[in-house]
Design an enzyme around this catalytic site. Structure first.
Site, PDB file in Angstrom:
ATOM      1  N   SER A 138       0.821  -1.209   0.000  1.00 44.67           N
ATOM      2  CA  SER A 138       0.000   0.000   0.000  1.00 44.67           C
ATOM      3  C   SER A 138       0.856   1.261   0.000  1.00 44.67           C
ATOM      4  O   SER A 138       2.008   1.251   0.425  1.00 44.67           O
ATOM      5  CB  SER A 138      -0.914   0.024   1.227  1.00 44.67           C
ATOM      6  OG  SER A 138      -1.596  -1.191   1.362  1.00 44.67           O
TER       7      SER A 138
HETATM    8  N1  SAH Z   1      -0.734  -4.859   4.102  1.00 42.50           N
HETATM    9  C1  SAH Z   1      -0.016  -5.111   2.865  1.00 42.50           C
HETATM   10  C2  SAH Z   1      -0.820  -4.739   1.639  1.00 42.50           C
HETATM   11  C3  SAH Z   1      -1.518  -5.888   1.222  1.00 42.50           C
HETATM   12  S1  SAH Z   1      -2.352  -5.973  -0.294  1.00 42.50           S
HETATM   13  C4  SAH Z   1       1.317  -4.451   2.833  1.00 42.50           C
HETATM   14  O1  SAH Z   1       1.645  -3.689   3.754  1.00 42.50           O
HETATM   15  O2  SAH Z   1       2.084  -4.733   1.917  1.00 42.50           O
HETATM   16  C5  SAH Z   1      -3.645  -7.024   0.266  1.00 42.50           C
HETATM   17  C6  SAH Z   1      -3.268  -8.441   0.565  1.00 42.50           C
HETATM   18  O3  SAH Z   1      -4.443  -9.054   1.073  1.00 42.50           O
HETATM   19  C7  SAH Z   1      -2.834  -9.265  -0.641  1.00 42.50           C
HETATM   20  O4  SAH Z   1      -1.577  -9.833  -0.396  1.00 42.50           O
HETATM   21  C8  SAH Z   1      -3.929 -10.339  -0.759  1.00 42.50           C
HETATM   22  O5  SAH Z   1      -3.438 -11.596  -1.179  1.00 42.50           O
HETATM   23  C9  SAH Z   1      -4.447 -10.400   0.675  1.00 42.50           C
HETATM   24  N2  SAH Z   1      -5.784 -10.943   0.854  1.00 42.50           N
HETATM   25  C10 SAH Z   1      -6.883 -10.804   0.060  1.00 42.50           C
HETATM   26  N3  SAH Z   1      -7.932 -11.468   0.601  1.00 42.50           N
HETATM   27  C11 SAH Z   1      -7.487 -12.031   1.770  1.00 42.50           C
HETATM   28  C12 SAH Z   1      -8.086 -12.841   2.783  1.00 42.50           C
HETATM   29  N4  SAH Z   1      -9.371 -13.234   2.731  1.00 42.50           N
HETATM   30  N5  SAH Z   1      -7.320 -13.237   3.805  1.00 42.50           N
HETATM   31  C13 SAH Z   1      -6.014 -12.884   3.896  1.00 42.50           C
HETATM   32  N6  SAH Z   1      -5.395 -12.131   2.975  1.00 42.50           N
HETATM   33  C14 SAH Z   1      -6.123 -11.698   1.922  1.00 42.50           C
END
Ligand code: SAH
Length: 220
Positions: free
Chosen positions: A63
Site C-alpha cells: 500500500s
Molecule cells: N498490508 C499489505 C498490503 C496488502 S495488499 C502491505 O503492507 O504490503 C492485500 C493483501 O491481502 C494481498 O496480499 C492479498 O493476497 C491479501 N488478501 C486478500 N484477501 C485475503 C483474505 N481473505 N485473507 C487474507 N489475505 C487476503
C-alpha cells in the site's frame, strides 16, 4: 552500518505524511525506522519512498505510505495493544504496527506472499509478529479479542467475524466497496453496540474469502 535510504525515508515522512496531516510522533518514528525498500523487489528499491503503491507479485501490492499512515492512526494504537492485520502482503504494514504495539497477528491467503513477508520480517528482527496463512475474513479466533483490526484489502461489506473478535473499545479499520473505489470505515465496539464512521476514499486490492468477495472481481 549506514542505511543509504535513511535520507529518502526522512523526505517521505516530511512530504507525504507530515505535510498531509499525520502528526502522531510514535507513528512518524515507525515510518522513519522501517526500511520500506526491503519489502519490494530489488528493481523497485529506488521507487520505494515515493507515495504510491507498488507491485509485489501475484497481482498484489504494497500500500501507499500515506494510506498505511491513515489506517494506522485511525486504529488509535497503544503500546500494550494486540492487533490483527488482514492481508499481510509485503509485510510492511505489519512492521509499522509491530513498531508501535506489543503483538501483531497478520493473515495472508496466498502462501508464497505470506512466506516472503515472513522471511523479510524475520531478517529485520521482528519478534512480535505472528503469521497465519488462511482466509482472513474469518479473523483469528484463537488469538481474539483484539484491540484493533486493520484490514488492508477491500471488502463488499464489513465481515461479521471482525466485529465478534473485537475487544470492548476496540476498532476495526476496513475499506468497503463504494462504486469504482472504496471508502475507509472505522467501527468501534462500545457497551451499546457498534459505532460506524465513514472516512476517506481509497483503493485496495480485493478481500477474497468467505466473508469477502467470492473471487477476484478484477478478473470478472
Ligand atoms: N498490508 C499489505 C498490503 C496488502 S495488499 C502491505 O503492507 O504490503 C492485500 C493483501 O491481502 C494481498 O496480499 C492479498 O493476497 C491479501 N488478501 C486478500 N484477501 C485475503 C483474505 N481473505 N485473507 C487474507 N489475505 C487476503
Amino acid at each position: 552500518m549506514g542505511d543509504p535510504y535513511q535520507e529518502k525515508r526522512q523526505l517521505m515522512v516530511n512530504r507525504h505524511l507530515k505535510k498531509r496531516g499525520i502528526r502522531d510522533a510514535l507513528l512518524l518514528e515507525a515510518f522513519l525506522r522501517v526500511p520500506r525498500h526491503e519489502f519490494v523487489p530489488a528493481d523497485l528499491w529506488e521507487q520505494a519512498y515515493a507515495d504510491g503503491p507498488l507491485p509485489i507479485g501475484h497481482g498484489q501490492t504494497i500500500s501507499q505510505p500515506y494510506m498505511v499512515a491513515v489506517m494506522t492512526s485511525l486504529a488509535e494504537l497503544k503500546p500494550e495493544h494486540r492487533v490483527l492485520e488482514i492481508g499481510t502482503g509485503s509485510g510492511y504494514q505489519a512492521a509499522i504496527l509491530a513498531e508501535i504495539v506489543s503483538a501483531v497477528y497478520t493473515v495472508e491467503r496466498i502462501p508464497e506472499i505470506a512466506e516472503r513477508a515472513r522471511q523479510t520480517l524475520q531478517r529485520l528482527g521482528y519478534a512480535n509478529i505472528h503469521f497465519g496463512v488462511a482466509d482472513g475474513t474469518l479473523g483469528w479466533t484463537e488469538a481474539a479479542p483484539f484491540d484493533a483490526i486493520v484490514v488492508t484489502a477491500g471488502a463488499p461489506e464489513i465481515p461479521a467475524p471482525f466485529l465478534d473478535q473485537l475487544a470492548l473499545g476496540g476498532l476495526v479499520v476496513v475499506p468497503i466497496e463504494a462504486g469504482h473505489s472504496q471508502v475507509l470505515y472505522r467501527v468501534k465496539r462500545t457497551v451499546r453496540g457498534f459505532d460506524k464512521e465513514r472516512g476517506e476514499r481509497c483503493t485496495f486490492v480485493p478481500l477474497i474469502g468467505k466473508h469477502g468477495w467470492e473471487r477476484d472481481p478484477r478478473t470478472r
